[in-house]
Motif scaffolding. Structure first.
Motif, PDB file in Angstrom:
ATOM      1  N   GLU A  65       0.762  -1.208   0.041  1.00 37.47           N
ATOM      2  CA  GLU A  65       0.071   0.082   0.008  1.00 37.47           C
ATOM      3  C   GLU A  65       0.873   1.163   0.010  1.00 37.47           C
ATOM      4  O   GLU A  65       0.528   2.348  -0.433  1.00 37.47           O
ATOM      5  CB  GLU A  65      -0.958  -0.102   1.092  1.00 37.47           C
ATOM      6  N   LYS A  68       1.614   3.870  -3.043  1.00 39.62           N
ATOM      7  CA  LYS A  68       0.696   5.003  -3.515  1.00 39.62           C
ATOM      8  C   LYS A  68       1.435   5.979  -3.522  1.00 39.62           C
ATOM      9  O   LYS A  68       1.227   6.985  -4.244  1.00 39.62           O
ATOM     10  CB  LYS A  68      -0.516   5.137  -2.686  1.00 39.62           C
ATOM     11  N   ASP A  69       2.427   6.234  -2.663  1.00 36.34           N
ATOM     12  CA  ASP A  69       3.384   7.375  -2.604  1.00 36.34           C
ATOM     13  C   ASP A  69       4.565   7.345  -3.692  1.00 36.34           C
ATOM     14  O   ASP A  69       5.324   8.279  -3.580  1.00 36.34           O
ATOM     15  CB  ASP A  69       3.826   7.687  -1.183  1.00 36.34           C
ATOM     16  N   GLY A 231       0.171   1.766  -7.616  1.00 37.80           N
ATOM     17  CA  GLY A 231      -0.137   3.168  -6.922  1.00 37.80           C
ATOM     18  C   GLY A 231       0.296   4.097  -8.054  1.00 37.80           C
ATOM     19  O   GLY A 231       0.189   5.519  -7.656  1.00 37.80           O
ATOM     20  N   SER A 234      -2.573   6.161  -8.473  1.00 33.56           N
ATOM     21  CA  SER A 234      -3.675   6.431  -7.215  1.00 33.56           C
ATOM     22  C   SER A 234      -3.787   7.955  -6.903  1.00 33.56           C
ATOM     23  O   SER A 234      -4.578   8.515  -6.309  1.00 33.56           O
ATOM     24  CB  SER A 234      -3.034   5.849  -5.991  1.00 33.56           C
ATOM     25  N   HIS A 235      -2.731   8.872  -7.522  1.00 30.19           N
ATOM     26  CA  HIS A 235      -2.659  10.287  -7.056  1.00 30.19           C
ATOM     27  C   HIS A 235      -2.644  11.231  -8.074  1.00 30.19           C
ATOM     28  O   HIS A 235      -2.367  12.321  -7.961  1.00 30.19           O
ATOM     29  CB  HIS A 235      -1.198  10.222  -6.129  1.00 30.19           C
ATOM     30  N   THR A 280      -4.845   0.691 -13.487  1.00 34.04           N
ATOM     31  CA  THR A 280      -5.835   0.821 -12.261  1.00 34.04           C
ATOM     32  C   THR A 280      -6.164  -0.427 -11.396  1.00 34.04           C
ATOM     33  O   THR A 280      -6.183  -0.668 -10.568  1.00 34.04           O
ATOM     34  CB  THR A 280      -6.830   1.890 -12.608  1.00 34.04           C
ATOM     35  N   SER A 283      -3.524  -2.168  -9.451  1.00 37.35           N
ATOM     36  CA  SER A 283      -3.513  -1.406  -8.294  1.00 37.35           C
ATOM     37  C   SER A 283      -4.692  -1.476  -7.265  1.00 37.35           C
ATOM     38  O   SER A 283      -4.732  -0.994  -6.112  1.00 37.35           O
ATOM     39  CB  SER A 283      -3.229   0.297  -8.468  1.00 37.35           C
ATOM     40  N   LEU A 286      -5.247  -0.511  -3.206  1.00 37.09           N
ATOM     41  CA  LEU A 286      -4.524   0.669  -2.825  1.00 37.09           C
ATOM     42  C   LEU A 286      -5.378   1.761  -2.639  1.00 37.09           C
ATOM     43  O   LEU A 286      -6.558   1.986  -3.435  1.00 37.09           O
ATOM     44  CB  LEU A 286      -3.567   1.179  -3.940  1.00 37.09           C
ATOM     45  N   LEU A 288      -6.858   5.981  -2.804  1.00 35.68           N
ATOM     46  CA  LEU A 288      -6.722   6.884  -3.694  1.00 35.68           C
ATOM     47  C   LEU A 288      -6.261   8.089  -2.578  1.00 35.68           C
ATOM     48  O   LEU A 288      -6.741   8.310  -1.829  1.00 35.68           O
ATOM     49  CB  LEU A 288      -7.954   7.415  -4.305  1.00 35.68           C
ATOM     50  N   ASN A 289      -4.985   9.118  -3.369  1.00 37.88           N
ATOM     51  CA  ASN A 289      -4.624   9.973  -2.615  1.00 37.88           C
ATOM     52  C   ASN A 289      -4.078  11.206  -3.501  1.00 37.88           C
ATOM     53  O   ASN A 289      -3.253  11.876  -3.272  1.00 37.88           O
ATOM     54  CB  ASN A 289      -3.293   9.489  -1.897  1.00 37.88           C
TER      55      ASN A 289
END
Lengths: 295, 133
Positions: A65, A68-69, A231, A234-235, A280, A283, A286, A288-289
């Motif tokens: 996880e 995501k960053d 990830g 995610s962002h 997606t 992923s 994970l 969403l951020n």
């Protein structure tokens, strides 16, 4: 091959060369068509498990996880700088502008909330629309909404659609990515097209997405660490320091293609939508951020 | 005249005549050569024009094919644009040079497209043993 010159200096081809051209184009079109429909060796869920296992092995000790960053999951120095930037996030203005756009009435008096409710809907995208037989992304849905309410669609490389999706991404933070497994033949074809794009070397540098983000993930390419693909989606939209602005995932895809010397595709082209669909799906699980900050 | 006739031997007079003839002949040859050079240059210019157009057209076809295959290279597009620009401005040698380079790049990108038909399948991580199929 005989060639005629028009009076304005432009070049016209004799019939023979035109036919030869069509034959060449047809041959390669056929070749590409066959490649597009090539069967995948694994089911989507097996792909997702394979990717997770690959990154668990490569980045042992880092929870899946955390990817995501991006590189900030495993590059401590970069992470510290990034967290400092997050104290006064440069994407805030875009989110505020997106909120304004979201609430401006459309041509028939409706607003985006008539299409998207409270706006916290990013985890519903992308999905495969069986009726239309294509992948629907959030940006496509925004323009569908505009058309339904009497507005012209927004250009995909414009600021307004990026700000709208930044606002929606902000409202959707914390939602878990949960793309339905592609089951129907057309959905599987779209997924496999995205997977093929991801794994195919292209451009003069002969790099695939997977060259950097699977084979070399975690290593340095000049001064930059290479992130894992889990990830990657995610962002977005993301404020890139390089762009000095918030930009879309497809803009980033295009930039990656350019970096390896390939001609990029248009934002929201079927190629990039299918790639987003594949990325997606793998992923799934994970959070969403978005919006986020990246170099 | 008598003095000349006496002092200059016949052989020498013949040699002089021959030399003069050869010199005139050389001048004539030279004039002819210059004429053919001009004519050849005109022909070459004409050929260059055609060759440049052919080269640009070939590059266009190859580049479009690579675009259609989804594997176009940015550099091939740039070279093709430069070739077209050179052709329009009448710089045929540059047009040919750039167009041939664009064709070579497009050819390589098409070879890449062909190779990637199956090569990509080998690059994806394999499912771990025991994972659900």
């Amino acid at each position: 091959m005989s060639i005629n010159t028009k009076s304005n200096g432009s070049v016209s081809k004799a019939p023979g060369s035109v036919i030869a051209g069509f034959v060449t184009l047809f041959s390669y079109g056929l070749l590409y068509g066959l490649a597009s429909s090539a069967p995948a060796y694994a089911e989507p869920e097996a792909d997702r498990q394979a990717m997770r296992a690959h990154y668990e092995k490569r980045f042992s000790g880092i929870p899946i996880e955390a990817h995501k960053d991006g590189v900030y999951a495993f590059d401590e120095d970069a992470r510290e700088q990034w967290l400092e930037l997050e104290d006064f996030p440069p994407y805030e203005i875009a989110v505020d502008e997106g909120e304004e756009f979201f609430n401006i009435p459309l041509a028939d008096g409706a607003t985006y909330s008539d299409c998207f409710g409270d706006g916290a809907i990013k985890s519903q995208y992308p999905y495969f629309d069986e009726e239309r037989s294509e992948v629907i992304t959030l940006e496509l849905a925004i323009n569908d909404c505009r058309r339904q309410h009497g507005e012209e669609p927004l250009p995909y490389n414009g600021a307004e659609i990026v700000r709208l999706s930044a606002y929606i991404a902000f409202l959707s933070r914390g939602q878990i990515i949960a793309v339905a497994e592609p089951v129907s033949e057309p959905a599987l074809a779209a997924y496999n097209d995205g997977k093929r794009f991801y794994s195919s070397r292209r451009g003069q540098l002969n790099f695939a997405c997977s060259s950097c983000h699977v084979q070399l993930a975690g290593k340095r390419l000049r001064s930059e660490r290479l992130s894992a693909s889990l990830g990657h989606v995610s962002h977005w939209p993301t404020y890139r320091l390089k762009w000095q602005d918030v930009g879309s995932l497809h803009r980033r895809f295009a930039r990656c293609n350019k970096q390896v010397g390939a001609e990029p595709f248009a934002q929201q082209s079927p190629e990039y939508r299918n790639l987003e669909y594949f990325l997606t799906y793998i992923s799934n699980g994970l959070p969403l951020n978005g919006p986020a900050i990246r170099k | 005249m008598n003095v000349l006739n006496k002092k200059i031997p016949v052989a020498f007079a013949m040699a002089l005549t021959l030399t003069a003839g050869l010199m005139l002949s050389a001048c004539t040859d030279r004039n002819t050569e210059t004429g053919s050079e001009t004519s050849s240059k005109q022909e070459t210019d004409g050929n260059l024009d055609t060759l440049a157009m052919e080269a640009v057209n070939q590059a266009q076809v190859k580049y479009k094919a690579s675009e259609q295959a989804g594997y176009a290279w940015a550099k091939a597009g740039t070279m093709l644009a430069s070739a077209q620009e050179a052709l329009e401005s009448g710089d045929f040698e540059t047009a040919i040079h750039q167009a041939r380079q664009a064709t070579a790049l497009a050819d390589t990108s098409l070879a890449q497209a062909e190779a990637e038909q199956s090569a990509w399948l080998e690059r994806f991580p394999k499912a771990p043993t025991g994972a659900s199929p």
